[in-house]
Design an enzyme around this catalytic site. Structure first.
Site, mmCIF file in Angstrom:
data_model
loop_
_atom_site.group_PDB
_atom_site.id
_atom_site.type_symbol
_atom_site.label_atom_id
_atom_site.label_comp_id
_atom_site.label_asym_id
_atom_site.label_seq_id
_atom_site.Cartn_x
_atom_site.Cartn_y
_atom_site.Cartn_z
ATOM 1 N N SER A 197 0.821 -1.227 0.000
ATOM 2 C CA SER A 197 0.000 0.000 0.000
ATOM 3 C C SER A 197 0.846 1.265 0.000
ATOM 4 O O SER A 197 1.695 1.439 0.865
ATOM 5 C CB SER A 197 -0.875 0.075 1.260
ATOM 6 O OG SER A 197 -1.585 -1.091 1.440
ATOM 7 N N TYR A 257 -8.356 -10.390 2.662
ATOM 8 C CA TYR A 257 -9.511 -9.654 3.177
ATOM 9 C C TYR A 257 -10.415 -9.109 2.079
ATOM 10 O O TYR A 257 -11.532 -8.684 2.325
ATOM 11 C CB TYR A 257 -9.091 -8.526 4.143
ATOM 12 C CG TYR A 257 -8.227 -7.431 3.555
ATOM 13 C CD1 TYR A 257 -8.741 -6.515 2.639
ATOM 14 C CD2 TYR A 257 -6.904 -7.294 3.942
ATOM 15 C CE1 TYR A 257 -7.953 -5.511 2.109
ATOM 16 C CE2 TYR A 257 -6.107 -6.288 3.421
ATOM 17 C CZ TYR A 257 -6.637 -5.405 2.508
ATOM 18 O OH TYR A 257 -5.856 -4.411 1.975
ATOM 19 N N GLU A 258 -9.923 -9.119 0.838
ATOM 20 C CA GLU A 258 -10.783 -8.725 -0.282
ATOM 21 C C GLU A 258 -11.701 -9.879 -0.693
ATOM 22 O O GLU A 258 -12.526 -9.720 -1.587
ATOM 23 C CB GLU A 258 -9.939 -8.335 -1.491
ATOM 24 C CG GLU A 258 -9.127 -7.072 -1.303
ATOM 25 C CD GLU A 258 -8.167 -6.863 -2.457
ATOM 26 O OE1 GLU A 258 -8.546 -6.202 -3.435
ATOM 27 O OE2 GLU A 258 -7.041 -7.386 -2.403
ATOM 28 N N HIS A 282 -7.038 4.127 7.036
ATOM 29 C CA HIS A 282 -6.232 3.711 5.888
ATOM 30 C C HIS A 282 -5.526 4.897 5.227
ATOM 31 O O HIS A 282 -4.391 4.767 4.767
ATOM 32 C CB HIS A 282 -7.150 2.993 4.884
ATOM 33 C CG HIS A 282 -6.424 2.353 3.740
ATOM 34 N ND1 HIS A 282 -5.396 1.442 3.918
ATOM 35 C CD2 HIS A 282 -6.569 2.483 2.388
ATOM 36 C CE1 HIS A 282 -4.940 1.058 2.731
ATOM 37 N NE2 HIS A 282 -5.631 1.676 1.789
ATOM 38 N N MET A 332 -1.607 -7.302 7.223
ATOM 39 C CA MET A 332 -2.670 -8.149 6.653
ATOM 40 C C MET A 332 -2.267 -8.755 5.307
ATOM 41 O O MET A 332 -3.124 -8.992 4.456
ATOM 42 C CB MET A 332 -3.946 -7.313 6.455
ATOM 43 C CG MET A 332 -4.408 -6.543 7.677
ATOM 44 S SD MET A 332 -5.770 -5.443 7.265
ATOM 45 C CE MET A 332 -5.835 -4.389 8.731
ATOM 46 N N SER A 333 -0.987 -8.974 5.110
ATOM 47 C CA SER A 333 -0.558 -9.467 3.787
ATOM 48 C C SER A 333 0.720 -10.288 3.912
ATOM 49 O O SER A 333 1.062 -10.769 4.993
ATOM 50 C CB SER A 333 -0.309 -8.266 2.858
ATOM 51 O OG SER A 333 0.816 -7.518 3.297
ATOM 52 N N HIS A 377 -3.482 0.728 -4.460
ATOM 53 C CA HIS A 377 -2.896 -0.392 -5.202
ATOM 54 C C HIS A 377 -3.353 -0.272 -6.651
ATOM 55 O O HIS A 377 -4.539 -0.337 -6.936
ATOM 56 C CB HIS A 377 -3.405 -1.727 -4.656
ATOM 57 C CG HIS A 377 -2.983 -2.010 -3.256
ATOM 58 N ND1 HIS A 377 -1.998 -2.914 -2.950
ATOM 59 C CD2 HIS A 377 -3.409 -1.504 -2.094
ATOM 60 C CE1 HIS A 377 -1.836 -2.946 -1.640
ATOM 61 N NE2 HIS A 377 -2.681 -2.110 -1.097
ATOM 62 N N ASN A 421 2.458 3.128 11.690
ATOM 63 C CA ASN A 421 1.688 3.610 12.859
ATOM 64 C C ASN A 421 1.956 2.706 14.056
ATOM 65 O O ASN A 421 2.355 1.550 13.896
ATOM 66 C CB ASN A 421 0.190 3.570 12.530
ATOM 67 C CG ASN A 421 -0.270 2.177 12.107
ATOM 68 O OD1 ASN A 421 -0.135 1.797 10.932
ATOM 69 N ND2 ASN A 421 -0.777 1.414 13.042
ATOM 70 N N HIS A 478 -5.375 -9.368 -1.615
ATOM 71 C CA HIS A 478 -5.426 -9.652 -0.179
ATOM 72 C C HIS A 478 -6.516 -10.655 0.129
ATOM 73 O O HIS A 478 -7.567 -10.673 -0.523
ATOM 74 C CB HIS A 478 -5.735 -8.361 0.600
ATOM 75 C CG HIS A 478 -4.722 -7.278 0.422
ATOM 76 N ND1 HIS A 478 -4.793 -6.360 -0.600
ATOM 77 C CD2 HIS A 478 -3.616 -6.969 1.136
ATOM 78 C CE1 HIS A 478 -3.763 -5.524 -0.515
ATOM 79 N NE2 HIS A 478 -3.035 -5.872 0.526
ATOM 80 N N ALA A 534 2.825 -2.481 4.398
ATOM 81 C CA ALA A 534 2.643 -1.505 5.476
ATOM 82 C C ALA A 534 2.245 -2.303 6.708
ATOM 83 O O ALA A 534 1.531 -3.298 6.600
ATOM 84 C CB ALA A 534 1.554 -0.512 5.104
HETATM 85 N N1 HPA Z 1 -2.548 -3.257 11.748
HETATM 86 C C1 HPA Z 1 -2.672 -4.090 10.689
HETATM 87 N N2 HPA Z 1 -2.266 -3.771 9.470
HETATM 88 C C2 HPA Z 1 -1.689 -2.565 9.294
HETATM 89 C C3 HPA Z 1 -1.523 -1.662 10.332
HETATM 90 C C4 HPA Z 1 -1.974 -2.023 11.641
HETATM 91 O O1 HPA Z 1 -1.862 -1.271 12.621
HETATM 92 N N3 HPA Z 1 -0.911 -0.560 9.820
HETATM 93 C C5 HPA Z 1 -0.717 -0.805 8.500
HETATM 94 N N4 HPA Z 1 -1.178 -2.016 8.175
#
Ligand code: HPA
Length: 279
Positions: free
Chosen positions: A31, A86-87, A249, A213-214, A62, A237, A84, A114
């Site tokens: 991302s 999650y998609e 996001h 998540m990837s 993306h 973050n 992903h 990320a």
């Molecule tokens: N959690 C999960 N996936 C992420 C995060 C997070 O804090 N930041 C960027 N991708």
């Protein structure tokens, strides 16, 4: 044994499209990390919509294309936009590009993503070399379940999954370029929700340094195919509950863009070192 017809179709299409161009390295851009793809001059751009079996990527940030070209004198294929779980994609679809890269003769996979920070001492934004991973995506996270695909073992060993020589070379490049580079364990969840503070505390106890998540599905296939893997997280973050505020996001993308400058420098610095052995 299964030979996955979708895989054959996609690989045949790309072989015909690329002709005498043989990528040695594949880079999966996470991302907001598409900068590298934008900077490849004279490369071939192939939208996913043209590649048999490739769904269109649906996540903001993306773009959904493969970009091939020569970067730092190394023939590369860049995956700009990943699929992903999650998609709603299954593991096989998420990992399809990596299987295709392996069919094209790619030897190295550089994965970027990320991720949220679980280690309070590792303040974001920063890049983090992935030393190892913890797969908490559940059964759907493994593209290796089901019939064994030709050329892949039933029970792949995951020792030194994130290649020690590549990590060592990357640390050295980061030092030379003055890029801050942490190192730690990446933990993958299905998503798409960010974590609860209670989950963050649990994941810290599991020994993870970053959560995302990837990545894990692609890396598992890379290992099964014998590709050497380098993983770099953009730590965008602090994890939920470790800071005041909410996660969204757009902010993750923004922080990813800031880190993308150094990520591109790092990847460009590492590319010529691949295949040189222990540094
Ligand atoms: N959690 C999960 N996936 C992420 C995060 C997070 O804090 N930041 C960027 N991708």
């Amino acid at each position: 044994m299964s030979s996955a017809p979708t895989l054959d179709l996609a690989a045949d299409f790309l072989r015909a499209r690329l002709g005498e161009f043989h990528p040695k390295v594949a880079v999966v851009l996470g991302s907001g990390l598409g900068r590298l793809a934008d900077s490849v001059s004279g490369g071939t751009r192939i939208p996913y919509s043209e590649i048999p079996g490739f769904p269109s990527s649906t996540v903001v940030g993306h773009s959904g294309e493969l970009v091939t070209g020569v970067v730092e004198e190394v023939p590369v294929v860049l995956q700009s936009g990943r699929f992903h779980l999650y998609e709603g994609h299954d593991g096989e679809t998420v990992a399809l590009p990596v299987r295709v890269f392996a069919e094209l003769g790619v030897e190295y996979l550089i994965v970027t993503n990320a991720a949220g920070c679980l280690r309070p001492a590792m303040q974001p934004p920063t890049l983090m070399l992935i030393a190892d991973h913890i797969n908490m995506m559940g059964g759907r996270g493994s593209p290796l379940t089901g019939p064994v695909v030709d050329g892949e073992p039933r029970f792949p060993d995951l020792h030194d999954l994130y290649d020690a020589d590549l990590r060592s070379a990357t640390r050295k490049v980061a030092l030379e370029l003055g890029i801050r580079l942490e190192e730690g364990v990446y933990l993958s969840l299905l998503g798409p929700c960010y974590e609860t503070p209670a989950e963050v505390r649990m994941l810290q106890k599991f020994g993870a340094d970053a959560v995302g998540m990837s990545t894990v599905p692609e890396v598992l296939v890379a290992r099964a195919r014998g590709l050497k893997v380098l993983g770099i997280s953009s730590i965008t973050n602090m994890g939920a509950g470790l800071f005041q505020g909410v996660l969204n996001h757009e902010e993750v993308l923004e922080a990813g863009k800031e880190l993308a400058v150094d990520l591109e420098r790092l990847v460009r610095g590492v590319l010529p070192k691949l295949g040189e052995g222990r540094k």
